[in-house]
Design an enzyme around this catalytic site. Sequence first.
Site, PDB file in Angstrom:
ATOM      1  N   ASN A   1      10.107   2.720   8.956  1.00  0.00           N
ATOM      2  CA  ASN A   1       9.121   2.371   9.406  1.00  0.00           C
ATOM      3  C   ASN A   1       8.970   2.859  10.968  1.00  0.00           C
ATOM      4  O   ASN A   1       9.964   2.442  11.705  1.00  0.00           O
ATOM      5  CB  ASN A   1       8.995   0.761   9.347  1.00  0.00           C
ATOM      6  CG  ASN A   1       8.809   0.290   8.071  1.00  0.00           C
ATOM      7  OD1 ASN A   1       7.772   0.562   7.615  1.00  0.00           O
ATOM      8  ND2 ASN A   1       9.729  -0.291   7.488  1.00  0.00           N
TER       9      ASN A   1
ATOM     10  N   ASP B 272       0.869  -1.234   0.013  1.00  0.00           N
ATOM     11  CA  ASP B 272       0.062   0.064  -0.080  1.00  0.00           C
ATOM     12  C   ASP B 272       0.937   1.319  -0.125  1.00  0.00           C
ATOM     13  O   ASP B 272       0.468   2.225  -0.597  1.00  0.00           O
ATOM     14  CB  ASP B 272      -0.924   0.169   1.304  1.00  0.00           C
ATOM     15  CG  ASP B 272      -0.494  -0.085   2.537  1.00  0.00           C
ATOM     16  OD1 ASP B 272       0.898  -0.115   2.683  1.00  0.00           O
ATOM     17  OD2 ASP B 272      -1.098  -0.742   3.435  1.00  0.00           O
TER      18      ASP B 272
END
Length: 463
Positions: free
Chosen positions: A303, A241
């Site tokens: 992240n 995504d």
Amino acid sequence: MNNTYLAVDFGAGSGRVIAGHIENKKLLLDELHRFPNRQIKLGKHIYWDFLSLYEEMKTGIRKAVQAGYNVKSIGIDTWGVDFGLIDKAGNLLANPMCYRDPCTAGVVEEVFSRISRTDHYRESGIQVMPINTLFQLYALQKENPRLFECAEHLLFMPDLFSYFLTGNCDNEYSIASTSELLNATTRSWNTGLMAQLGLPLHLFTKPVIMPGRSRGRITAAVAAETGLSPDTEVIAVGSHDTASALFAVPFPPGRESRCAFLSSGTWSLLGAELDAPVLTEEARQAGFTNEGGVGGKIKFLQNITGLWILQRLMQQWEERGEKTGYDTLLSAAGQSKAAAIIDVDDTGFANPPDMEKAIDEYCLATGQDKPETKGDYAICVLKSLALRYKRAIGQLNALLPQPVEQLHIIGGGSRNKLLNRLTEEAAGVPVVAGPAEATATGNILLQAIASGEVRDKNEINIL
């Protein structure tokens, strides 16, 4: 009617089917179906309910047909790292496990007792996280090696959904890159690493395909179930995504190299888009990852735990019968004088049974006053995120040839004006917000390019 492209976007908390078509150089979106994505504890493991998610996807597709849309193609994107196993008869062996499953506890240390962290990063370029496919596979191999004897293919989540639509097995580049099993430079499977760790090589015989390629037409059975034309194609979009979301970022022409992105949702992914991976020891030490993007680009990013902590707080309050609307909570946060700051990446916030208590205990351990009100908890999380973004931009600047001059915040979190302001103040760079529907936008834009309707994404007005 114009060609319609369906974006099937599975997030860690919910999924959506969105129809998109282009009219007068504008991309128009219509959310047709939204559904929950649940993590289910069964025995000692946590699973995704793949069967339910697949049926919800078909429900969304049926709604597109019933609404009269002329569906040209479908693109599927999901969160990273998780996977399903297909047996020799073409059947799904088990529900895919969730990356929050505790099976990888202690596995990272065991793996790096066998291989060098530095050498591994020079090959994979991926930030080491216990949730990554590499460590899930290693743990499963120890727990149940016979499972892999039955398996023929490993398919990451978007690959798995595509397989049951088309009958074709393949692995798309951007989602495969999240596994820590690709060579970042060659963009192919790191079979040497797999052999060294005793991982099942036979699951990775298919070459990695790049975004923009057709994954095939839907099967006759799927056409009959959904009402779609049998000519409907499934396109390999940026199946991770984040890759689709980044494809939608409207970077100013000529200044792409000076802009950073922040994909803001359950996770925060902050970085820059590059032509080649950065595989230095400095990048590894700073926790950067080199994930695949559309057009063979590299998403050089960190992240970072994102709005997960706030989402979990709100869920916890709702479970106690104290439901608080998002706007009301942010208004209270804006008025709060609470000063507590937490490390959003601390493992204590990964999936605690009580998020309020986890924050309280962190504050106690670090000598800070714990939050008292819901607004206090919210501003604690948002200020902590903004400071974490500031640190990430500083680390990014140290590794890029030119410093970041602008930050584009995309995804659902870009609607959080308070967090955007706090980030701009903390990081000291201008913030541009949107598109909020970045993932669906990038997904559909690439389908339109694959069909030949659009030559370049910059032709289309997406804001």
